[in-house]
Motif scaffolding. Structure first.
Motif, PDB file in Angstrom:
ATOM      1  N   PRO A  94       0.813  -1.225   0.000  1.00  0.00           N
ATOM      2  CA  PRO A  94       0.000   0.000   0.000  1.00  0.00           C
ATOM      3  C   PRO A  94       0.842   1.269   0.000  1.00  0.00           C
ATOM      4  CG  PRO A  94      -0.793  -1.566   1.648  1.00  0.00           C
ATOM      5  CD  PRO A  94       0.527  -2.070   1.176  1.00  0.00           C
ATOM      6  N   GLN A  95       1.997   1.246   0.672  1.00  0.00           N
ATOM      7  CA  GLN A  95       2.864   2.429   0.694  1.00  0.00           C
ATOM      8  C   GLN A  95       3.409   2.731  -0.695  1.00  0.00           C
ATOM      9  OE1 GLN A  95       3.113  -0.108   2.816  1.00  0.00           O
ATOM     10  NE2 GLN A  95       2.522   0.787   4.784  1.00  0.00           N
ATOM     11  N   LEU A  96       3.827   1.683  -1.422  1.00  0.00           N
ATOM     12  CA  LEU A  96       4.351   1.892  -2.771  1.00  0.00           C
ATOM     13  C   LEU A  96       3.265   2.374  -3.714  1.00  0.00           C
ATOM     14  CD1 LEU A  96       6.844   1.676  -4.555  1.00  0.00           C
ATOM     15  CD2 LEU A  96       6.220  -0.702  -5.033  1.00  0.00           C
ATOM     16  N   LYS A  97       2.058   1.869  -3.540  1.00  0.00           N
ATOM     17  CA  LYS A  97       0.952   2.321  -4.379  1.00  0.00           C
ATOM     18  C   LYS A  97       0.598   3.781  -4.089  1.00  0.00           C
ATOM     19  CE  LYS A  97      -2.130  -0.675  -5.312  1.00  0.00           C
ATOM     20  NZ  LYS A  97      -3.281  -1.626  -5.267  1.00  0.00           N
ATOM     21  N   MET A  98       0.670   4.191  -2.829  1.00  0.00           N
ATOM     22  CA  MET A  98       0.395   5.583  -2.486  1.00  0.00           C
ATOM     23  C   MET A  98       1.466   6.510  -3.060  1.00  0.00           C
ATOM     24  SD  MET A  98      -0.419   7.213   1.267  1.00  0.00           S
ATOM     25  CE  MET A  98      -1.830   6.111   1.408  1.00  0.00           C
ATOM     26  N   VAL A  99       2.722   6.061  -3.037  1.00  0.00           N
ATOM     27  CA  VAL A  99       3.801   6.856  -3.633  1.00  0.00           C
ATOM     28  C   VAL A  99       3.576   7.012  -5.135  1.00  0.00           C
ATOM     29  CG1 VAL A  99       6.268   6.861  -4.150  1.00  0.00           C
ATOM     30  CG2 VAL A  99       5.485   6.296  -1.850  1.00  0.00           C
ATOM     31  N   PHE A 100       3.123   5.956  -5.782  1.00  0.00           N
ATOM     32  CA  PHE A 100       2.822   6.014  -7.213  1.00  0.00           C
ATOM     33  C   PHE A 100       1.704   7.006  -7.505  1.00  0.00           C
ATOM     34  CE2 PHE A 100       0.177   4.255 -10.699  1.00  0.00           C
ATOM     35  CZ  PHE A 100       1.064   4.476 -11.749  1.00  0.00           C
ATOM     36  N   ARG A 101       0.671   7.021  -6.676  1.00  0.00           N
ATOM     37  CA  ARG A 101      -0.424   7.971  -6.869  1.00  0.00           C
ATOM     38  C   ARG A 101       0.047   9.411  -6.676  1.00  0.00           C
ATOM     39  NH1 ARG A 101      -3.522   4.429  -9.405  1.00  0.00           N
ATOM     40  NH2 ARG A 101      -4.446   2.820  -8.068  1.00  0.00           N
ATOM     41  N   LEU A 102       0.827   9.637  -5.622  1.00  0.00           N
ATOM     42  CA  LEU A 102       1.309  10.994  -5.366  1.00  0.00           C
ATOM     43  C   LEU A 102       2.221  11.474  -6.487  1.00  0.00           C
ATOM     44  CD1 LEU A 102       2.077  10.778  -1.530  1.00  0.00           C
ATOM     45  CD2 LEU A 102       0.222  12.022  -2.631  1.00  0.00           C
ATOM     46  N   LEU A 103       3.090  10.600  -6.981  1.00  0.00           N
ATOM     47  CA  LEU A 103       3.968  10.980  -8.091  1.00  0.00           C
ATOM     48  C   LEU A 103       3.169  11.294  -9.342  1.00  0.00           C
ATOM     49  CD1 LEU A 103       6.904  11.275  -9.060  1.00  0.00           C
ATOM     50  CD2 LEU A 103       6.848   8.851  -9.690  1.00  0.00           C
ATOM     51  N   ASP A 104       2.116  10.546  -9.572  1.00  0.00           N
ATOM     52  CA  ASP A 104       1.255  10.806 -10.730  1.00  0.00           C
ATOM     53  C   ASP A 104       0.580  12.165 -10.614  1.00  0.00           C
ATOM     54  OD1 ASP A 104      -0.170  10.502 -13.027  1.00  0.00           O
ATOM     55  OD2 ASP A 104      -1.482   8.921 -12.301  1.00  0.00           O
ATOM     56  N   ILE A 105       0.092  12.491  -9.412  1.00  0.00           N
ATOM     57  CA  ILE A 105      -0.562  13.795  -9.226  1.00  0.00           C
ATOM     58  C   ILE A 105       0.433  14.934  -9.406  1.00  0.00           C
ATOM     59  CG2 ILE A 105      -1.748  15.248  -7.546  1.00  0.00           C
ATOM     60  CD1 ILE A 105      -2.937  12.735  -6.337  1.00  0.00           C
TER      61      ILE A 105
END
Length: 234
Positions: free
Chosen positions: A96-107
């Motif tokens: 979940p932490q890696l997925k959240m980092v991916f979302r933040l980087l996308d934004i």
């Protein structure tokens, strides 16, 4: 009109369903817009005027405008295709932490590209306003195409940032979700007998407690029978 079985299977395939998602469509459009922007200037961005054979940028002979547009368009195209490939392998991201980092980087990247294309649009329009298109041979159409798709790219990247933000909101865990689920499991695991007994204890009074105690100890409240006495012989 009914499609053949082969075309229907193709329409229901995972690849087609992935490409039909709003996020995938937005990334593809952003990549296509960026491709048009930098390819139009790579082909006809540097033209000679009718009075000279020296190559000049179509935007007011400002080489910075052409260089900025080509570099930004190339990087934006690579960014769109890179995130599209990451979306295809998103199921492999378990943490979940890696997925959240991916979302933040996308934004963050989508917001940065939206601001970049907005500034680039203003810069290109200003340079094109001060240039003289009549002196160019064939570079006028390429300049207009770059300006047009730069404007479209602003909204494409804004919508892409919005979709990434929606995905981030859906991935945020609820802090009390586990405790609520555990409480629900504990409540549903109670037997009906224990539940009814707890209710009876809560609503019972002193008389009911006395009755229950008498039931539990029958030797105390049981009536005693008459005793037979032996009479002596006369």
């Amino acid at each position: 009109m009914r499609l053949p079985s082969s075309l229907q299977d193709l329409a229901n395939s995972e690849v087609v369903r992935f490409l039909r998602r709003p996020k995938s469509i937005t990334r593809i459009l952003s990549g296509v817009f960026s491709l048009i922007i930098f390819s139009s200037l790579l082909t006809d961005g540097y033209q000679n005027t009718t009075n000279s054979s020296q190559l000049h940028c179509v935007f007011n002979s400002n080489h910075m405008a052409c260089s900025f547009t080509v570099i930004a368009g190339t990087l934006a195209f690579l960014t769109s295709m890179g995130f599209l490939a990451l979306d295809a392998h998103e199921a492999w991201i378990v943490s979940p932490q890696l997925k959240m980092v991916f979302r933040l980087l996308d934004i963050i990247l989508a917001a940065l590209w939206a601001v970049t294309w907005f500034l680039g649009f203003c810069f290109l329009v200003n340079q094109w306003h001060h240039s003289s298109p009549k002196e160019l041979l064939v570079g006028s159409g390429s300049a207009k195409a770059a300006i047009t798709f730069t404007f479209f790219s602003i909204f494409a990247w804004i919508f892409q940032a919005y979709l990434a933000f929606q995905d981030l909101r859906s991935d945020i865990p609820v802090p009390y979700k586990r405790s609520l689920d555990e409480s629900g499991i504990m409540l549903t695991s109670l037997s009906p007998l224990s539940t009814s007994s707890s209710v009876n204890l809560a609503t019972s009074g002193p008389s009911s407690l006395t009755y229950s105690s008498s039931v539990l100890s029958p030797s105390v409240t049981a009536p005693k029978g008459p005793r037979l006495a032996m009479m002596p012989d006369s």
